[in-house]
Scaffold this motif. Structure first.
Motif, mmCIF file in Angstrom:
data_model
loop_
_atom_site.group_PDB
_atom_site.id
_atom_site.type_symbol
_atom_site.label_atom_id
_atom_site.label_comp_id
_atom_site.label_asym_id
_atom_site.label_seq_id
_atom_site.Cartn_x
_atom_site.Cartn_y
_atom_site.Cartn_z
ATOM 1 N N GLY A 1 0.807 -1.203 0.000
ATOM 2 C CA GLY A 1 0.000 0.000 0.000
ATOM 3 C C GLY A 1 0.844 1.258 0.000
ATOM 4 N N PRO A 2 0.219 2.382 -0.120
ATOM 5 C CA PRO A 2 0.960 3.650 -0.123
ATOM 6 C C PRO A 2 1.589 3.923 1.234
ATOM 7 C CG PRO A 2 -1.401 4.049 -0.014
ATOM 8 C CD PRO A 2 -1.244 2.585 -0.245
ATOM 9 N N ARG A 3 2.669 4.670 1.235
ATOM 10 C CA ARG A 3 3.377 4.988 2.472
ATOM 11 C C ARG A 3 2.511 5.884 3.350
ATOM 12 N NH1 ARG A 3 9.509 7.472 2.804
ATOM 13 N NH2 ARG A 3 9.693 7.452 5.078
ATOM 14 N N GLY A 4 2.464 5.553 4.628
ATOM 15 C CA GLY A 4 1.647 6.326 5.559
ATOM 16 C C GLY A 4 2.309 7.621 5.983
ATOM 17 N N PHE A 5 1.578 8.396 6.716
ATOM 18 C CA PHE A 5 2.094 9.659 7.218
ATOM 19 C C PHE A 5 3.067 9.408 8.375
ATOM 20 C CE2 PHE A 5 -2.078 10.738 5.427
ATOM 21 C CZ PHE A 5 -1.695 11.738 4.534
ATOM 22 N N PRO A 6 4.044 10.284 8.572
ATOM 23 C CA PRO A 6 4.980 10.117 9.691
ATOM 24 C C PRO A 6 4.242 10.095 11.023
ATOM 25 C CG PRO A 6 5.753 11.812 8.161
ATOM 26 C CD PRO A 6 4.339 11.475 7.762
ATOM 27 N N GLY A 7 4.710 9.224 11.912
ATOM 28 C CA GLY A 7 4.092 9.136 13.226
ATOM 29 C C GLY A 7 4.524 10.280 14.129
ATOM 30 N N VAL A 8 3.909 10.315 15.265
ATOM 31 C CA VAL A 8 4.241 11.349 16.258
ATOM 32 C C VAL A 8 5.584 11.001 16.891
ATOM 33 C CG1 VAL A 8 3.498 12.472 18.381
ATOM 34 C CG2 VAL A 8 1.795 11.705 16.697
ATOM 35 N N PRO A 9 6.519 11.942 17.005
ATOM 36 C CA PRO A 9 7.824 11.642 17.620
ATOM 37 C C PRO A 9 7.652 11.109 19.038
ATOM 38 C CG PRO A 9 7.849 13.787 16.539
ATOM 39 C CD PRO A 9 6.410 13.331 16.549
ATOM 40 N N GLY A 10 8.479 10.116 19.369
ATOM 41 C CA GLY A 10 8.424 9.539 20.705
ATOM 42 C C GLY A 10 9.068 10.433 21.741
ATOM 43 N N ARG A 11 8.957 10.019 22.974
ATOM 44 C CA ARG A 11 9.545 10.789 24.054
ATOM 45 C C ARG A 11 11.062 10.681 24.048
ATOM 46 N NH1 ARG A 11 6.834 8.761 29.424
ATOM 47 N NH2 ARG A 11 7.488 6.789 28.470
ATOM 48 N N LYS A 12 11.707 11.694 24.541
ATOM 49 C CA LYS A 12 13.155 11.699 24.608
ATOM 50 C C LYS A 12 13.621 10.637 25.601
ATOM 51 C CE LYS A 12 17.074 14.785 25.416
ATOM 52 N NZ LYS A 12 17.490 16.169 25.771
ATOM 53 N N GLY A 13 14.606 9.845 25.170
ATOM 54 C CA GLY A 13 15.098 8.777 26.021
ATOM 55 C C GLY A 13 15.935 9.279 27.179
ATOM 56 N N GLU A 14 16.176 8.358 28.106
ATOM 57 C CA GLU A 14 17.001 8.695 29.261
ATOM 58 C C GLU A 14 18.468 8.826 28.843
ATOM 59 O OE1 GLU A 14 15.894 9.344 32.226
ATOM 60 O OE2 GLU A 14 13.793 8.899 31.741
ATOM 61 N N PRO A 15 19.196 9.717 29.458
ATOM 62 C CA PRO A 15 20.625 9.846 29.124
ATOM 63 C C PRO A 15 21.360 8.542 29.381
ATOM 64 C CG PRO A 15 19.861 11.685 30.480
ATOM 65 C CD PRO A 15 18.761 10.666 30.482
ATOM 66 N N GLY A 16 22.186 8.139 28.429
ATOM 67 C CA GLY A 16 22.964 6.918 28.584
ATOM 68 C C GLY A 16 24.223 7.164 29.399
ATOM 69 N N GLU A 17 24.857 6.060 29.725
ATOM 70 C CA GLU A 17 26.102 6.174 30.477
ATOM 71 C C GLU A 17 27.214 6.639 29.537
ATOM 72 O OE1 GLU A 17 26.961 2.493 32.295
ATOM 73 O OE2 GLU A 17 25.156 2.458 33.541
ATOM 74 N N SER A 18 28.003 7.567 29.999
ATOM 75 C CA SER A 18 29.096 8.075 29.178
ATOM 76 C C SER A 18 30.184 7.017 29.059
ATOM 77 C CB SER A 18 29.676 9.340 29.803
ATOM 78 O OG SER A 18 30.161 9.073 31.105
ATOM 79 N N ALA A 19 30.719 6.888 27.846
ATOM 80 C CA ALA A 19 31.781 5.910 27.618
ATOM 81 C C ALA A 19 33.078 6.408 28.239
ATOM 82 C CB ALA A 19 31.957 5.679 26.121
ATOM 83 N N TYR A 20 33.760 5.501 28.883
ATOM 84 C CA TYR A 20 35.028 5.873 29.511
ATOM 85 C C TYR A 20 36.119 5.877 28.443
ATOM 86 C CZ TYR A 20 39.058 5.889 32.602
ATOM 87 O OH TYR A 20 40.220 6.215 33.231
ATOM 88 N N VAL A 21 36.875 6.934 28.379
ATOM 89 C CA VAL A 21 37.955 7.065 27.414
ATOM 90 C C VAL A 21 39.264 6.687 28.102
ATOM 91 C CG1 VAL A 21 39.195 8.615 25.881
ATOM 92 C CG2 VAL A 21 36.724 8.875 26.195
ATOM 93 N N TYR A 22 39.932 5.687 27.540
ATOM 94 C CA TYR A 22 41.211 5.256 28.101
ATOM 95 C C TYR A 22 42.326 6.106 27.491
ATOM 96 C CZ TYR A 22 38.683 1.213 29.846
ATOM 97 O OH TYR A 22 37.795 0.399 30.492
ATOM 98 N N ARG A 23 43.137 6.675 28.356
ATOM 99 C CA ARG A 23 44.205 7.556 27.898
ATOM 100 C C ARG A 23 45.533 7.112 28.506
ATOM 101 N NH1 ARG A 23 39.958 11.313 28.944
ATOM 102 N NH2 ARG A 23 39.334 12.468 27.073
ATOM 103 N N SER A 24 46.552 7.144 27.660
ATOM 104 C CA SER A 24 47.913 6.898 28.131
ATOM 105 C C SER A 24 48.860 7.505 27.096
ATOM 106 C CB SER A 24 48.181 5.393 28.278
ATOM 107 O OG SER A 24 49.500 5.171 28.727
ATOM 108 N N ALA A 25 49.598 8.534 27.499
ATOM 109 C CA ALA A 25 50.491 9.220 26.560
ATOM 110 C C ALA A 25 51.569 9.973 27.321
ATOM 111 C CB ALA A 25 49.694 10.181 25.674
ATOM 112 N N PHE A 26 52.689 10.157 26.661
ATOM 113 C CA PHE A 26 53.765 10.955 27.243
ATOM 114 C C PHE A 26 54.611 11.529 26.104
ATOM 115 C CE2 PHE A 26 55.855 6.987 26.443
ATOM 116 C CZ PHE A 26 57.165 7.320 26.122
ATOM 117 N N SER A 27 55.265 12.633 26.372
ATOM 118 C CA SER A 27 56.228 13.229 25.447
ATOM 119 C C SER A 27 57.262 13.961 26.295
ATOM 120 C CB SER A 27 55.548 14.200 24.480
ATOM 121 O OG SER A 27 56.477 14.709 23.547
ATOM 122 N N VAL A 28 58.529 13.503 26.196
ATOM 123 C CA VAL A 28 59.579 14.028 27.067
ATOM 124 C C VAL A 28 60.825 14.352 26.239
ATOM 125 C CG1 VAL A 28 58.748 12.847 29.135
ATOM 126 C CG2 VAL A 28 60.310 11.655 27.566
#
Length: 239
Positions: free
Chosen positions: A85-112
């Motif tokens: 059938g023909p494409r329907g009309f866009p639905g109503v936007p859903g509710r904003k989701g809960e904030p996710g957990e921030s990804a931990y960034v692993y860092r290790s560097a030096f310059s001497v």
């Protein structure tokens, strides 16, 4: 009862002046001047006759009440898929989701860098001029980088060569993996460099070291010339 009998008798006699010969013949063996008797009792009912022909259909009657719902039938076979059938009309936007957990960034560097030209052969070169060492994974007192996060690392060094030839090796856990040799010529400042990718496990150590004695210890640094050592994590491998 007697009156009924006399009446029937009169009806049975011929009319006056009528020729008696014109009447119906007398019953066989009957005498002249016979009289009819009293009617007998009605006979028994006869055998029922055959059914008559079907009559003309009558007019259509009124619609009856709906019957009781019957049991559910068996599931039929799946039909052929219809046209999309023909494409329907866009639905109503859903509710904003809960904030996710921030990804931990692993860092290790030096310059001497090297602060002076004083280096000792066959031991780790102590680079004490710190450009970057936020995670403190490089130890300036030993000249060694200590791996705290397993993964793939990139290491590079750029050595200013002056007054002597230079032979430098990059070590990993007391094993020389990379060698660089540069010959000093004509009292000119020269450069030697090297770089490598290494996979390190936690606890591995990496450092630079002059090999083959003092005659090949031309590593140099002053206020306008630097010798540097750099390393950083490309990606971690923590399960």
């Amino acid at each position: 009862m007697l009156l009924l009998g006399a009446l029937l008798l009169l009806l049975a006699l011929p009319s006056y002046g009528q020729d008696t010969m014109q009447g119906p013949p007398l019953p066989k063996g009957a005498c002249t001047g016979w009289m009819a008797g009293i009617p007998g009792h009605p006979g028994h009912n006869g055998t029922p006759g055959r059914d008559g022909r079907d009559g003309t259909p009558g007019e259509k009657g009124e619609k009856g009440d709906p019957g009781l719902i019957g049991p559910k039938g068996d599931t039929g076979e799946t039909g052929i898929t219809g046209i999309e059938g023909p494409r329907g009309f866009p639905g109503v936007p859903g509710r904003k989701g809960e904030p996710g957990e921030s990804a931990y960034v692993y860092r290790s560097a030096f310059s001497v860098g090297l602060e002076s030209r004083v280096t000792v052969p066959n031991v780790p070169i102590r680079f004490t001029k710190i450009f970057y060492n936020q995670q403190n994974h490089y130890d300036g007192t030993t000249g060694k980088f200590l791996c705290n996060i397993p993964g793939l690392y990139y290491f590079s060094y750029h050595i200013t060569v002056y007054l002597k030839d230079v032979k430098v090796s990059l070590y990993k856990n007391d094993k020389a993996l990379l060698f660089t040799h540069d010959q000093f010529q004509n009292q000119n400042v020269d450069q030697a460099s090297g770089s490598v990718l290494l996979y390190l496990e936690k606890g591995d150590q990496v450092w630079l070291q002059v090999y083959e004695g003092e005659n090949h210890n031309g590593v140099y640094a002053d206020n306008v010339h630097d010798s540097t050592f750099t390393g950083f994590l490309l990606y971690h491998n923590i399960e």
